[in-house]
Design an enzyme around this catalytic site. Structure first.
Site, mmCIF file in Angstrom:
data_model
loop_
_atom_site.group_PDB
_atom_site.id
_atom_site.type_symbol
_atom_site.label_atom_id
_atom_site.label_comp_id
_atom_site.label_asym_id
_atom_site.label_seq_id
_atom_site.Cartn_x
_atom_site.Cartn_y
_atom_site.Cartn_z
ATOM 1 N N PRO A 49 19.194 -64.576 -48.193
ATOM 2 C CA PRO A 49 20.418 -64.715 -48.071
ATOM 3 C C PRO A 49 21.401 -63.846 -48.734
ATOM 4 O O PRO A 49 21.505 -63.353 -49.430
ATOM 5 C CB PRO A 49 20.807 -66.076 -48.959
ATOM 6 C CG PRO A 49 19.697 -66.345 -49.562
ATOM 7 C CD PRO A 49 18.720 -64.956 -49.680
ATOM 8 N N GLU A 50 22.265 -63.475 -47.685
ATOM 9 C CA GLU A 50 23.484 -62.693 -47.938
ATOM 10 C C GLU A 50 24.646 -63.171 -48.047
ATOM 11 O O GLU A 50 24.357 -64.546 -47.977
ATOM 12 C CB GLU A 50 23.306 -61.371 -46.968
ATOM 13 C CG GLU A 50 22.048 -60.549 -46.985
ATOM 14 C CD GLU A 50 21.920 -59.304 -45.913
ATOM 15 O OE1 GLU A 50 22.950 -58.947 -45.667
ATOM 16 O OE2 GLU A 50 20.954 -59.009 -45.310
ATOM 17 N N LYS A 92 26.261 -63.220 -53.827
ATOM 18 C CA LYS A 92 25.432 -64.064 -53.483
ATOM 19 C C LYS A 92 24.989 -65.298 -54.096
ATOM 20 O O LYS A 92 23.926 -65.905 -53.945
ATOM 21 C CB LYS A 92 24.016 -63.353 -52.932
ATOM 22 C CG LYS A 92 24.485 -62.014 -52.066
ATOM 23 C CD LYS A 92 23.304 -61.342 -51.964
ATOM 24 C CE LYS A 92 23.589 -59.817 -51.087
ATOM 25 N NZ LYS A 92 22.478 -58.870 -51.055
ATOM 26 N N ARG A 96 8.965 -67.706 -52.831
ATOM 27 C CA ARG A 96 8.598 -66.341 -53.774
ATOM 28 C C ARG A 96 9.059 -66.738 -55.130
ATOM 29 O O ARG A 96 8.679 -65.794 -56.110
ATOM 30 C CB ARG A 96 9.104 -65.376 -53.247
ATOM 31 C CG ARG A 96 8.399 -65.074 -51.602
ATOM 32 C CD ARG A 96 8.913 -64.020 -51.159
ATOM 33 N NE ARG A 96 8.814 -62.384 -51.817
ATOM 34 C CZ ARG A 96 9.111 -61.512 -51.294
ATOM 35 N NH1 ARG A 96 9.705 -61.208 -50.254
ATOM 36 N NH2 ARG A 96 8.480 -60.166 -51.935
ATOM 37 N N ARG A 99 28.705 -43.825 -56.090
ATOM 38 C CA ARG A 99 27.370 -43.458 -55.673
ATOM 39 C C ARG A 99 27.464 -42.358 -54.713
ATOM 40 O O ARG A 99 26.564 -42.244 -53.731
ATOM 41 C CB ARG A 99 26.603 -44.629 -55.091
ATOM 42 C CG ARG A 99 26.945 -45.800 -55.967
ATOM 43 C CD ARG A 99 25.980 -45.866 -57.034
ATOM 44 N NE ARG A 99 24.644 -45.445 -57.015
ATOM 45 C CZ ARG A 99 23.433 -46.137 -56.562
ATOM 46 N NH1 ARG A 99 24.067 -47.516 -56.672
ATOM 47 N NH2 ARG A 99 22.401 -45.734 -56.312
ATOM 48 N N ARG A 153 13.787 -49.592 -48.219
ATOM 49 C CA ARG A 153 13.733 -50.879 -47.338
ATOM 50 C C ARG A 153 13.675 -50.583 -45.717
ATOM 51 O O ARG A 153 14.137 -49.398 -45.545
ATOM 52 C CB ARG A 153 15.328 -51.535 -47.457
ATOM 53 C CG ARG A 153 15.942 -51.603 -48.726
ATOM 54 C CD ARG A 153 15.139 -52.787 -49.621
ATOM 55 N NE ARG A 153 15.178 -53.814 -49.282
ATOM 56 C CZ ARG A 153 16.289 -54.967 -49.306
ATOM 57 N NH1 ARG A 153 17.135 -54.701 -49.966
ATOM 58 N NH2 ARG A 153 16.031 -56.131 -48.784
#
Length: 293
Positions: free
Chosen positions: A2-3, A58, A125, A168, A278
């Site tokens: 889920p985002e 989240k 998980r 960043r 990713r």
DNA sequence: CACTTGACCTGTCCGC
DNA sequence: TGCGGACAGGTCAAGT
């Protein structure tokens, strides 16, 4: 799973179902999923009633009348599903099809309310967790202290996004978007979707993305997140809302999980590459790395 | 400090 | 049908 859009969908669902219900008991089968002192659970969870269900980034926050909150992170495969006590409400009750389906082998926490209804935390998980925290202490949790602004907050502007991304500047724009300290709530799906919208190659270094592109990216991030909330989130695999139903954003996705299919803008075949560790989906014609001199 | 990589888990899918 | 490996929507802790 889920985002932000998925967590927000769960939040809205739970906020319509839980307030006013008081907790009768809790069972769990995995310490990591429910790392709370039994004494705290007995005093601050059992007997308390839900006052509101909120979200930050989240993370879900189920606030209780005891001035404690259940702080919940679903991570990759977490689900929160509410089931009323039985089917006697009659056909058409939103949870009819789920009665008898839960608990199952991925149920980690089962919260029972005094009226017989239940809330199941399922997590294949075991990455996710449910923590009982004093409500006043929630903002002091490490994650909360570090997490960036809400991308749909009115105070979040293109300038704010641009300046926070610059923290960043030597990493890829995708890694920066996924960094929760830069901006809250964006994960792999909506990073790919918004970078496609802005026609930016995900591996482009932040310092090489023009101001104009960053403005477009801001617009795309908000567009994609709003659309996904409207569609009830994305159900790629595990995600379901509080009523156990899937979201429909995936049928609106432009690149995510669409490798081998045509780009909706230019018909070039979408490819899947690896960026920031990713799986990453791009239109190879429209999302190109800038030439660096 | 900035950045990258592996670890945390279970399940599924894909190639041999 | 079986087996090994890669991979899955997120964060951390380590490493360079």
């Amino acid at each position: 799973m889920p985002e932000l859009p998925e967590v927000e969908t769960v939040r809205a669902g739970l906020d319509a179902l839980l307030p006013g219900r008081s907790v009768a008991s809790v069972t769990y089968n995995n310490e990591k999923s429910f790392p709370n002192a039994p004494s705290d659970v007995n005093v601050f969870l059992i007997g308390a009633s839900v006052t509101a269900v909120k979200r930050r980034a989240k993370v879900l926050l189920i606030e209780l009348s005891s001035d404690y909150s259940l702080v919940i992170h679903l991570k990759m495969t977490g689900q929160l599903v509410f089931i009323a006590r039985d089917t006697r409400f009659g056909a058409g009750h939103p949870n009819d099809s789920l009665v008898g389906q839960l608990p199952d082998k991925s149920t980690r926490v089962e919260l029972s309310f005094k009226d017989g209804s239940k809330l199941f935390f399922n997590d294949q998980r075991k990455f996710g967790w449910v923590r009982l925290v004093p409500t006043a202490e929630v903002p002091n949790i490490d994650f909360m202290r570090k997490v960036g602004p809400e991308p749909l907050d009115p105070a979040f502007t293109a300038e704010v996004l641009a300046s926070r991304l610059q923290r960043r500047k030597n990493t890829s724009i995708k890694a920066a978007l996924l960094d929760q300290t830069v901006v809250a709530g964006i994960g792999n799906i909506y990073a790919d979707e918004s970078l496609w919208g802005a026609k930016i190659h995900p591996a482009t270094l932040v310092r090489d993305v023009s101001n104009q592109k960053l403005r477009t990216l801001f617009t795309e991030v908000q567009y994609v997140l709003r659309l996904a909330i409207e569609k009830g989130g994305s159900s790629d695999r595990n995600y379901v809302n509080a009523e156990g139903k899937k979201g429909s954003y995936m049928s609106f996705a432009r690149v995510f999980r669409r490798e081998g299919l045509p780009c909706p803008r230019c018909d070039a075949i979408i490819i899947k590459i690896r960026v920031a560790g990713r799986g990453t989906h791009i239109c190879p014609r429209e999302q190109k790395l800038p030439k660096i001199h």
